[in-house]
Design a protein around this motif. Structure first.
Motif, PDB file in Angstrom:
ATOM      1  N   GLU A   1       0.912  -1.225  -0.007  1.00  0.00           N
ATOM      2  CA  GLU A   1       0.112  -0.214   0.002  1.00  0.00           C
ATOM      3  C   GLU A   1       0.967   1.292   0.005  1.00  0.00           C
ATOM      4  OE1 GLU A   1      -2.611  -0.408   3.301  1.00  0.00           O
ATOM      5  OE2 GLU A   1      -0.906  -1.007   4.604  1.00  0.00           O
TER       6      GLU A   1
ATOM      7  N   ARG B   1      -3.200   3.946  -1.640  1.00  0.00           N
ATOM      8  CA  ARG B   1      -3.605   2.947  -2.946  1.00  0.00           C
ATOM      9  C   ARG B   1      -3.221   1.723  -2.173  1.00  0.00           C
ATOM     10  NH1 ARG B   1      -1.292   7.400  -6.074  1.00  0.00           N
ATOM     11  NH2 ARG B   1      -3.114   7.967  -7.466  1.00  0.00           N
TER      12      ARG B   1
ATOM     13  N   TYR C   1      -2.149  -2.203  -3.622  1.00  0.00           N
ATOM     14  CA  TYR C   1      -1.807  -3.149  -4.805  1.00  0.00           C
ATOM     15  C   TYR C   1      -1.923  -4.423  -4.628  1.00  0.00           C
ATOM     16  CZ  TYR C   1      -0.238   1.470  -6.700  1.00  0.00           C
ATOM     17  OH  TYR C   1       0.096   2.913  -7.089  1.00  0.00           O
TER      18      TYR C   1
ATOM     19  N   TYR D   1       2.829   4.918  -9.687  1.00  0.00           N
ATOM     20  CA  TYR D   1       1.691   4.269  -9.080  1.00  0.00           C
ATOM     21  C   TYR D   1       0.609   3.581 -10.126  1.00  0.00           C
ATOM     22  CZ  TYR D   1       3.289   7.142  -5.361  1.00  0.00           C
ATOM     23  OH  TYR D   1       4.218   7.878  -4.291  1.00  0.00           O
TER      24      TYR D   1
ATOM     25  N   CYS E   1      -4.629  -1.996  -9.039  1.00  0.00           N
ATOM     26  CA  CYS E   1      -4.597  -1.145  -7.920  1.00  0.00           C
ATOM     27  C   CYS E   1      -6.002  -0.607  -7.640  1.00  0.00           C
ATOM     28  CB  CYS E   1      -3.911   0.190  -8.587  1.00  0.00           C
ATOM     29  SG  CYS E   1      -3.902   1.720  -7.801  1.00  0.00           S
TER      30      CYS E   1
ATOM     31  N   ASP F   1      -7.957   2.511  -5.789  1.00  0.00           N
ATOM     32  CA  ASP F   1      -7.773   3.670  -5.218  1.00  0.00           C
ATOM     33  C   ASP F   1      -8.799   4.159  -3.881  1.00  0.00           C
ATOM     34  OD1 ASP F   1      -7.847   6.914  -4.680  1.00  0.00           O
ATOM     35  OD2 ASP F   1      -6.687   6.822  -6.763  1.00  0.00           O
ATOM     36  N   ARG F   2      -8.295   4.300  -2.932  1.00  0.00           N
ATOM     37  CA  ARG F   2      -9.313   4.252  -1.614  1.00  0.00           C
ATOM     38  C   ARG F   2     -10.062   5.632  -1.822  1.00  0.00           C
ATOM     39  NH1 ARG F   2      -4.238   2.320   2.063  1.00  0.00           N
ATOM     40  NH2 ARG F   2      -4.607  -0.025   2.055  1.00  0.00           N
TER      41      ARG F   2
END
Length: 653
Positions: free
Chosen positions: A449, A453, A455, A489, A521, A523-524
């Protein structure tokens, strides 16, 4: 297979003093001293570990009665847990559950976190025995979470060990092995010799379940030394039974029978009927393999518990007497005949003394020459046997060293593999089916992380076994370098960076090694899922329908013409199932029937795999993993697993 194996400790000579102390009238006091309750707990535990189950129950029951007030609820909770354990050991599961749930109620109300974890663990063990796998896994995880919260290494090791047994009971030996190795690592650091032996024995069972009986025997032997040192007859019997079973699998029925006979004696000493039946089953199988059907039938009857098939003392004495009389009469008859022949020979010798002496001399000379020849051959053969034995011992030593090295490499690879806690925290509803072809794997899963984000990568490195494992370690290090050090990223940029690093390191020698895989990935902030896909594509099941996503038909590695990776986006809804997998499952040869597998079988294929994922997508995650493993083993049958397998399932929320 033992669902739970209690730790043993040395016997205490203070027990007699304690029992005398308890009989002096102290129990009649209204105010119960906490020291007395603590003494009862320790006395009960020591009594239990000596194998005196009923006596231990009496002591714990006395402690429960004395702690029946609000001032001693912590002790009351502990006595309830102990009584739950005792009744579980006796097989009275309903009573055991009542004790444990009553203890859990107290622990929850009083916020006794450690005891709460013990309750969860005990409830999970009973659920596992009663084949309630989902419930058992749920409570093991609760117990593990409390141990982690309290930073209790021994509690974590116990949870890992029991979770491993749960997975092993469902044939998921690779998953079980991961948990056993975690438990072994913790208990080794704690220098908990008894628990280390339990872990070694269970690791042996996992390897045996994977068909690697030579490695299983190494771990059984490590545990056996501890059981001998503790004079634990029951554990010795069980362990020797496992060793005998592994030898049967290796078609070494002669050694297996000797080992199992010894195991049967230890089981008799321990007065364990169940263990005797298990060992009798192994003995029946070994004798049948040896085509000694008489003994195979004998032990088969023991398994069935047929009283008329077991010889009592009187019958044994009677048969022994008959056999002795028969042997004596036969010997007597032989001696009589031999005497008559001797008389006749003497008469003939008197008649032909000169000829006889000549013949005897010739015969003696011939025998002497033969003896010289035999002795010379024997000496040469003995030297050869000594050399062969030395070479055999050297080979076995080298094999043990190699297996130990590979096993240690497996522990290193496990440590570098994805941090399961990160995945569980991000997507609590998940499963990982990880089945290396050999001890170490070319397939890997990895997560990290960064910058809010998350992964997750599921990849298949070139090769399998030790070469594949080296490539996996290299690929994982380059993934980490790209995200955590270089600040890349976007998944497509990460794959491009890894390709460049591979070309700069191993590509100089002309090697085109690398990996196929998926890097996802999450994305929070935006809840968006993007990914890069090299030859493998994720599968999304939404509304009961599966949709294979886009992918690039290029590997992460050196190519004649480098093409750029694309960045893809996943359109998903809460409740959808997402699957990431390598090619090992789809490429496995096998068939639905034995006839299909006769000529090497056929591939499972991706279409069949995706249809299977669609069929099981509505099941609980643990059940999905079990269904996938069962289908794989049924399809493969007796055929060899051809590649590493890695499948991760995630319920998106």
């Amino acid at each position: 297979m033992l669902v739970f194996k209690p730790r043993r400790c040395k016997r205490s000579f203070a027990l007699l003093a304690i029992l005398i102390y308890l009989g002096t009238g102290i129990l009649a006091q209204k105010r119960v001293d906490s020291l007395l309750l603590q003494t009862l707990l320790k006395t009960g535990e020591a009594t239990y570990r000596r194998g005196a189950l009923d006596s231990a129950i009496q002591i714990f029951q006395k402690g429960l009665t004395l702690s029946d007030d609000s001032l001693n609820e912590t002790f009351r909770c502990e006595f309830l847990i102990k009584l739950g354990t005792m009744n579980r050991e006796k097989g009275i599961y309903n009573v055991a559950s009542q004790f444990l749930y009553e203890a859990l109620k107290i622990a929850d109300a009083r916020r006794l976190e450690k005891l709460k974890g013990d309750c969860y663990n005990g409830i999970a063990i009973i659920a596992s025995i009663q084949k309630e796998s989902d419930k058992a896994l749920e409570y093991y995880k609760l117990s593990l979470a409390i141990s982690q919260k309290l930073n209790s290494p021994s509690g974590q090791a116990s949870a890992y060990n029991n979770m491993g047994i749960l997975y092993m009971d469902h044939g998921l030996n690779t998953a079980a092995l991961r948990y056993f190795l975690k438990a072994l690592n913790i208990n080794s650091k704690l220098d908990d010799v008894y628990s280390v032996a339990i872990n070694n024995e269970n690791i042996g069972l996992a390897y045996s379940g994977m068909g690697n009986n030579p490695l299983a025997l190494i771990y059984y032997d490590r545990a056996l030394r501890t059981w001998y040192s503790f004079s634990d007859n029951l554990s010795v019997a069980i362990n020797l039974g496992y060793i005998g079973n592994a030898l049967i699998r290796q078609k070494k029925e002669g050694i297996a029978i000797d080992t199992l006979q010894k195991a049967y004696l230890y089981a008799t000493k321990a007065n364990s009927q169940n263990t005797r039946k298990d060992i009798a089953r192994y003995l029946a199988e070994a004798y049948e393999l040896k085509k000694d059907y008489k003994h195979a039938l004998y032990f088969t009857k023991i398994i069935g518990g047929l009283n008329d098939s077991i010889l009592n003392d009187e019958k044994i004495k009677e048969i022994t007497k008959i056999q002795l009389n028969y042997s004596f009469n036969k010997l007597k008859t032989q001696d009589s005949v031999r005497y008559q022949m001797d008389v006749k020979m003497r008469e003939e010798q008197l008649k032909t003394e000169k000829n006889y002496k000549y013949i005897v001399s010739v015969v003696l000379l011939a025998i002497l020459g033969l003896l010289v020849f035999v002795y010379k051959n024997y000496t040469q053969k003995r030297k050869a046997n000594v050399l062969i034995t030395e070479q055999k011992n050297l080979l076995e030593q080298k094999q043990h060293e190699i297996l130990d090295s590979i096993t240690y490499a497996n522990q290193i690879q496990e440590a570098i593999l994805s941090n399961r806690e990160i995945l569980d925290r991000e997507f609590p509803d998940n499963f990982i089916l990880f089945k290396p072809k050999d001890i170490v794997s070319g397939d890997f899963y990895w997560s990290t992380e960064q910058n809010n984000r998350f992964y997750l990568a599921v990849c298949d490195s070139t090769g399998h076994g030790v070469p594949g494992a080296f490539m996996s370690l290299l690929n994982m290090s380059f993934l980490s370098e790209a995200i955590n050090e270089k600040g890349l990223y976007s998944p497509d940029e990460v794959f491009s960076y890894v390709r460049g690093r591979l070309e700069a390191t191993i590509g100089k020698s002309g090697s085109q090694d690398g990996m196929d895989g998926i890097l996802l990935c999450f994305d929070r902030n935006t809840k968006q899922i993007s990914y890069a896909a090299a030859n493998n594509a994720p599968v999304l099941i939404s509304g009961g329908q599966w949709r294979e996503q886009l992918k690039d038909k290029i590997p992460v590695g050196k190519m004649e013409k480098n093409e750029n990776f694309h960045l893809y986006t996943l359109n998903w809804q809460p409740g959808d199932m997402l699957y990431l997998y390598t090619d090992g499952y789809a490429d496995q040869f096998g068939g639905d029937t034995e006839r299909d597998r006769l000529n090497g079988g056929k591939k499972f294929k991706y279409k069949r795999l995706n249809q299977l994922l669609q069929e099981i997508s509505s099941l609980p995650l643990y059940s999905q993993m079990g269904a996938l493993n069962k289908q794989f083993e049924n399809w493969r049958g007796d055929l060899e697993q051809i590649d590493d397998i890695c499948i991760i399932g995630i319920q998106l929320t």
